[in-house]
Design a protein around this motif. Structure first.
Motif, PDB file in Angstrom:
ATOM      1  N   HIS A   4       0.952  -1.165   0.129  1.00  0.00           N
ATOM      2  CA  HIS A   4       0.004  -0.187   0.207  1.00  0.00           C
ATOM      3  C   HIS A   4       0.880   1.316  -0.066  1.00  0.00           C
ATOM      4  O   HIS A   4       0.463   2.238  -0.653  1.00  0.00           O
ATOM      5  CB  HIS A   4      -0.788   0.013   1.171  1.00  0.00           C
ATOM      6  N   HIS A   5       1.989   1.284   0.746  1.00  0.00           N
ATOM      7  CA  HIS A   5       2.520   2.554   0.929  1.00  0.00           C
ATOM      8  C   HIS A   5       3.579   2.527  -0.228  1.00  0.00           C
ATOM      9  O   HIS A   5       3.906   3.495  -0.934  1.00  0.00           O
ATOM     10  CB  HIS A   5       3.649   2.133   2.245  1.00  0.00           C
ATOM     11  N   HIS A   8       0.885   1.826  -3.946  1.00  0.00           N
ATOM     12  CA  HIS A   8      -0.073   2.648  -4.282  1.00  0.00           C
ATOM     13  C   HIS A   8       0.150   4.213  -3.751  1.00  0.00           C
ATOM     14  O   HIS A   8      -0.272   5.014  -4.695  1.00  0.00           O
ATOM     15  CB  HIS A   8      -1.322   2.362  -3.472  1.00  0.00           C
ATOM     16  N   HIS A   9       0.730   4.240  -2.687  1.00  0.00           N
ATOM     17  CA  HIS A   9       0.943   5.798  -2.423  1.00  0.00           C
ATOM     18  C   HIS A   9       1.970   6.365  -3.456  1.00  0.00           C
ATOM     19  O   HIS A   9       1.781   7.474  -3.821  1.00  0.00           O
ATOM     20  CB  HIS A   9       1.364   5.853  -0.888  1.00  0.00           C
ATOM     21  N   HIS A  54      -2.696   9.667   2.246  1.00  0.00           N
ATOM     22  CA  HIS A  54      -2.008   8.625   2.605  1.00  0.00           C
ATOM     23  C   HIS A  54      -0.891   9.039   3.590  1.00  0.00           C
ATOM     24  O   HIS A  54      -0.453   8.329   4.217  1.00  0.00           O
ATOM     25  CB  HIS A  54      -1.423   7.789   1.335  1.00  0.00           C
ATOM     26  N   TRP A  58      -0.413   7.135   7.386  1.00  0.00           N
ATOM     27  CA  TRP A  58       0.699   6.464   7.827  1.00  0.00           C
ATOM     28  C   TRP A  58       1.043   7.238   9.194  1.00  0.00           C
ATOM     29  O   TRP A  58       1.605   6.353  10.073  1.00  0.00           O
ATOM     30  CB  TRP A  58       2.101   6.474   7.127  1.00  0.00           C
ATOM     31  N   TRP A 103     -12.687   7.594   2.044  1.00  0.00           N
ATOM     32  CA  TRP A 103     -12.096   7.684   3.376  1.00  0.00           C
ATOM     33  C   TRP A 103     -13.186   8.153   4.166  1.00  0.00           C
ATOM     34  O   TRP A 103     -14.067   8.788   4.070  1.00  0.00           O
ATOM     35  CB  TRP A 103     -10.844   8.890   3.195  1.00  0.00           C
ATOM     36  N   GLN A 122     -10.272  10.130  -3.634  1.00  0.00           N
ATOM     37  CA  GLN A 122      -9.220  10.668  -2.866  1.00  0.00           C
ATOM     38  C   GLN A 122      -9.577  12.032  -2.588  1.00  0.00           C
ATOM     39  O   GLN A 122      -8.680  13.081  -2.187  1.00  0.00           O
ATOM     40  CB  GLN A 122      -7.982  10.601  -3.564  1.00  0.00           C
ATOM     41  N   ASP A 141      -8.525   4.805   5.429  1.00  0.00           N
ATOM     42  CA  ASP A 141      -8.454   4.652   3.794  1.00  0.00           C
ATOM     43  C   ASP A 141      -9.618   3.178   3.653  1.00  0.00           C
ATOM     44  O   ASP A 141      -9.328   2.169   4.219  1.00  0.00           O
ATOM     45  CB  ASP A 141      -7.117   4.009   3.240  1.00  0.00           C
ATOM     46  N   ALA A 146      -6.852  -1.377   0.306  1.00  0.00           N
ATOM     47  CA  ALA A 146      -6.391  -1.016   1.720  1.00  0.00           C
ATOM     48  C   ALA A 146      -6.562  -2.352   2.525  1.00  0.00           C
ATOM     49  O   ALA A 146      -5.926  -2.394   3.582  1.00  0.00           O
ATOM     50  CB  ALA A 146      -7.042   0.204   2.610  1.00  0.00           C
TER      51      ALA A 146
END
Ligand code: MN3
Length: 179
Positions: A4-5, A8-9, A54, A58, A103, A122, A141, A146
Motif C-alpha cells: 500500500h505504501h 499505491h501511495h 496517505h 501513515w 475515506w 481521494q 482508507d 487497503a
C-alpha cells in the motif's frame, strides 16, 4: 501495508509530480494545493488528494499502538461524539457505508469541535465544498486496496482491526495543532 505504501501511495506521488510539473502549482506546498484546489482538475485532485490522504494515514498509525486517547482529545470525543464507544461506532459506520472507494475522517474545527464525515475517492475535508469541514486529524482508507489482501470483501473486519494500529499520541498532536 508495505504494498500500500510502496506501490499505491508512490503512484499518487509520481502522478502528482507529473501533473504539476511546469505549472504554477509546482511552487506550492501540498496543503496549499489541496486547499486552493480547482476541483475540475482531476489529475491534481486525485493524485494530490491521494498523496495528502496517505501521508496522514501513515502518520496516525504505529505498530502495537491502539489503546485509547487521553487529555483534551479524549475530552472532546466525550463532549462532541458521546464518548469513545459511540465515536468508534459512528466512525466505523461512516467508513463502512462509504459507497465504493473513499475515506472516513475525524475532523477538528477551529475552537476544537470534532466532526465525523467521509469523502469519495481521494477527496478530503481540506478541499473546497466536499461536505466535510475542518482539519482532518484521523483518517482511514476504505479503498479495496487497503484491505482486500487480508480481509477480502470484509471491510468491517478491517475497520475493527485497524483500531489496534491507531497512534493516539499522533492524533492528539494533530488535534492540538488544528483546533
Ligand atoms: Mn490507499
Amino acid at each position: 501495508m508495505e504494498i500500500h505504501h510502496g506501490k499505491h501511495h508512490q503512484a499518487y506521488i509520481t502522478n502528482l509530480n507529473k501533473a504539476i510539473t511546469g505549472t504554477p502549482l509546482e511552487e506550492k506546498s501540498l496543503e496549499e494545493i489541496i486547499k486552493g484546489l480547482d476541483m475540475a482538475n482531476m489529475a491534481v485532485r486525485n493524485n494530490g488528494g491521494g498523496h495528502y490522504n496517505h501521508s496522514l494515514f501513515w502518520s496516525v498509525m504505529a505498530p502495537n499502538a491502539g489503546g485509547v486517547p487521553s487529555g483534551e482529545l479524549a475530552d472532546a470525543i466525550t463532549r462532541d461524539l458521546g464518548g469513545m464507544e459511540a465515536f468508534k461506532e459512528k466512525f466505523e459506520q461512516a467508513a463502512a457505508t462509504r459507497f465504493g472507494s473513499g475515506w472516513a475522517w475525524l475532523c477538528a474545527h477551529k475552537g476544537g469541535k470534532l466532526e465525523i464525515c467521509s469523502t469519495p475517492n481521494q477527496d478530503n475535508p481540506l478541499m473546497p465544498a466536499t461536505g466535510c469541514g475542518g482539519t482532518p486529524v484521523l483518517g482511514v482508507d476504505v479503498w479495496e486496496h487497503a484491505y482486500y489482501l487480508h480481509y477480502q470483501n470484509r471491510r468491517p473486519d478491517y475497520l475493527k482491526a485497524w483500531w489496534n494500529l491507531v497512534n493516539w499520541n499522533a492524533v492528539a498532536a494533530r488535534y492540538a495543532a488544528a483546533k
